[in-house]
Scaffold this motif. Structure first.
Motif, PDB file in Angstrom:
ATOM      1  N   SER A 128       0.504  -1.231  -0.049  1.00  9.61           N
ATOM      2  CA  SER A 128       0.239  -0.248  -0.274  1.00  9.61           C
ATOM      3  C   SER A 128       0.484   0.994  -0.004  1.00  9.61           C
ATOM      4  CB  SER A 128      -0.763  -0.136   1.637  1.00  9.61           C
ATOM      5  OG  SER A 128      -1.648   1.325   1.151  1.00  9.61           O
ATOM      6  N   ILE A 129       2.595   1.442   0.801  1.00  8.06           N
ATOM      7  CA  ILE A 129       3.172   2.395   0.641  1.00  8.06           C
ATOM      8  C   ILE A 129       3.651   2.476  -0.234  1.00  8.06           C
ATOM      9  CG2 ILE A 129       4.852   3.277   1.888  1.00  8.06           C
ATOM     10  CD1 ILE A 129       4.049   1.829   4.692  1.00  8.06           C
ATOM     11  N   MET A 130       3.744   1.850  -1.078  1.00  8.04           N
ATOM     12  CA  MET A 130       4.579   1.581  -2.664  1.00  8.04           C
ATOM     13  C   MET A 130       3.870   2.127  -3.470  1.00  8.04           C
ATOM     14  SD  MET A 130       7.761   0.712  -1.658  1.00  8.04           S
ATOM     15  CE  MET A 130       8.211   0.508  -3.742  1.00  8.04           C
ATOM     16  N   HIS A 131       2.789   1.735  -4.076  1.00  5.62           N
ATOM     17  CA  HIS A 131       1.359   2.231  -4.152  1.00  5.62           C
ATOM     18  C   HIS A 131       1.506   3.826  -4.377  1.00  5.62           C
ATOM     19  CE1 HIS A 131      -1.848   1.832  -6.606  1.00  5.62           C
ATOM     20  NE2 HIS A 131      -2.695   2.780  -6.567  1.00  5.62           N
ATOM     21  N   GLN A 132       1.132   4.163  -2.367  1.00  5.48           N
ATOM     22  CA  GLN A 132       0.930   5.884  -2.780  1.00  5.48           C
ATOM     23  C   GLN A 132       2.693   6.296  -3.575  1.00  5.48           C
ATOM     24  OE1 GLN A 132       0.088   6.010   1.507  1.00  5.48           O
ATOM     25  NE2 GLN A 132      -1.346   5.314   0.936  1.00  5.48           N
ATOM     26  N   ILE A 133       3.777   5.836  -3.329  1.00  6.23           N
ATOM     27  CA  ILE A 133       4.614   6.452  -3.834  1.00  6.23           C
ATOM     28  C   ILE A 133       4.568   6.636  -5.268  1.00  6.23           C
ATOM     29  CG2 ILE A 133       7.559   6.249  -4.032  1.00  6.23           C
ATOM     30  CD1 ILE A 133       6.919   4.663  -0.651  1.00  6.23           C
ATOM     31  N   ASN A 134       3.900   5.917  -5.759  1.00  2.98           N
ATOM     32  CA  ASN A 134       3.755   5.181  -7.237  1.00  2.98           C
ATOM     33  C   ASN A 134       3.265   7.043  -7.615  1.00  2.98           C
ATOM     34  OD1 ASN A 134       5.756   3.484  -7.847  1.00  2.98           O
ATOM     35  ND2 ASN A 134       3.964   2.229  -7.807  1.00  2.98           N
ATOM     36  N   TYR A 135       2.484   7.451  -6.826  1.00  7.86           N
ATOM     37  CA  TYR A 135       1.715   8.557  -7.192  1.00  7.86           C
ATOM     38  C   TYR A 135       2.348   9.933  -6.977  1.00  7.86           C
ATOM     39  CZ  TYR A 135      -1.994   6.081  -8.521  1.00  7.86           C
ATOM     40  OH  TYR A 135      -3.116   4.374  -9.033  1.00  7.86           O
ATOM     41  N   ALA A 136       3.241   9.633  -6.058  1.00  7.03           N
ATOM     42  CA  ALA A 136       3.788  10.885  -5.328  1.00  7.03           C
ATOM     43  C   ALA A 136       5.193  11.506  -6.251  1.00  7.03           C
ATOM     44  CB  ALA A 136       4.473  10.490  -4.108  1.00  7.03           C
ATOM     45  N   CYS A 137       5.492  12.942  -6.570  1.00  4.61           N
ATOM     46  CA  CYS A 137       6.286  13.939  -7.327  1.00  4.61           C
ATOM     47  C   CYS A 137       6.353  14.606  -6.067  1.00  4.61           C
ATOM     48  CB  CYS A 137       5.158  14.690  -8.136  1.00  4.61           C
ATOM     49  SG  CYS A 137       6.480  14.761  -9.375  1.00  4.61           S
TER      50      CYS A 137
ATOM     51  N   LYS B  45      -0.687  12.319  -6.689  1.00  3.93           N
ATOM     52  CA  LYS B  45      -1.764  11.581  -7.631  1.00  3.93           C
ATOM     53  C   LYS B  45      -2.136  13.820  -8.671  1.00  3.93           C
ATOM     54  CE  LYS B  45      -4.081   8.464  -5.615  1.00  3.93           C
ATOM     55  NZ  LYS B  45      -5.510   8.223  -5.528  1.00  3.93           N
ATOM     56  N   ASP B  46      -1.166  14.241  -9.163  1.00  7.51           N
ATOM     57  CA  ASP B  46      -1.308  15.220  -9.599  1.00  7.51           C
ATOM     58  C   ASP B  46      -1.497  16.542  -9.177  1.00  7.51           C
ATOM     59  OD1 ASP B  46       0.037  14.452 -12.115  1.00  7.51           O
ATOM     60  OD2 ASP B  46      -1.935  13.719 -13.255  1.00  7.51           O
ATOM     61  N   LYS B  47      -2.384  16.737  -7.449  1.00  4.17           N
ATOM     62  CA  LYS B  47      -2.585  18.137  -7.018  1.00  4.17           C
ATOM     63  C   LYS B  47      -1.477  18.010  -5.801  1.00  4.17           C
ATOM     64  CE  LYS B  47      -6.283  18.414  -4.059  1.00  4.17           C
ATOM     65  NZ  LYS B  47      -7.669  18.465  -2.887  1.00  4.17           N
TER      66      LYS B  47
END
Length: 85
Positions: free
Chosen positions: A4-13, A42-44
């Motif tokens: 779950s943490i890795m999935h969230q990291i994929n959306y972070a910039c 997630k682009d926000k």
């Protein structure tokens, strides 16, 4: 949970400009120099940080501004004697 943490990291910039105002830095205009950090998920835009190590009024004092849309903007003033105590 780590998936779950890795999935969230994929959306972070994370955006980092370690020396915004390079020309001013070279010219000695240190109050115009900043460090910029931003985080979007997630682009926000989620958080922004602007660190100005040399204030206009006193080059021995720096200011850091950070904020989020949910919590507003905050300022921390620091000097070269600043400690973590």
């Amino acid at each position: 949970q780590s998936l779950s943490i890795m999935h969230q990291i994929n959306y972070a910039c994370v955006w980092i400009d370690p020396l915004d105002g390079t020309n001013d830095f070279v010219k000695g205009n240190l109050p115009a120099v900043t460090v910029l950090i931003g985080l979007s998920i997630k682009d926000k835009s989620r958080i922004g940080i602007v660190h100005n190590p040399f204030s206009v009024a006193d080059r021995e004092i720096g200011n850091t501004f950070f904020g989020t849309a949910e919590h507003g903007v905050f300022k921390i003033a620091s000097s070269k004697e600043f400690t973590d105590e």
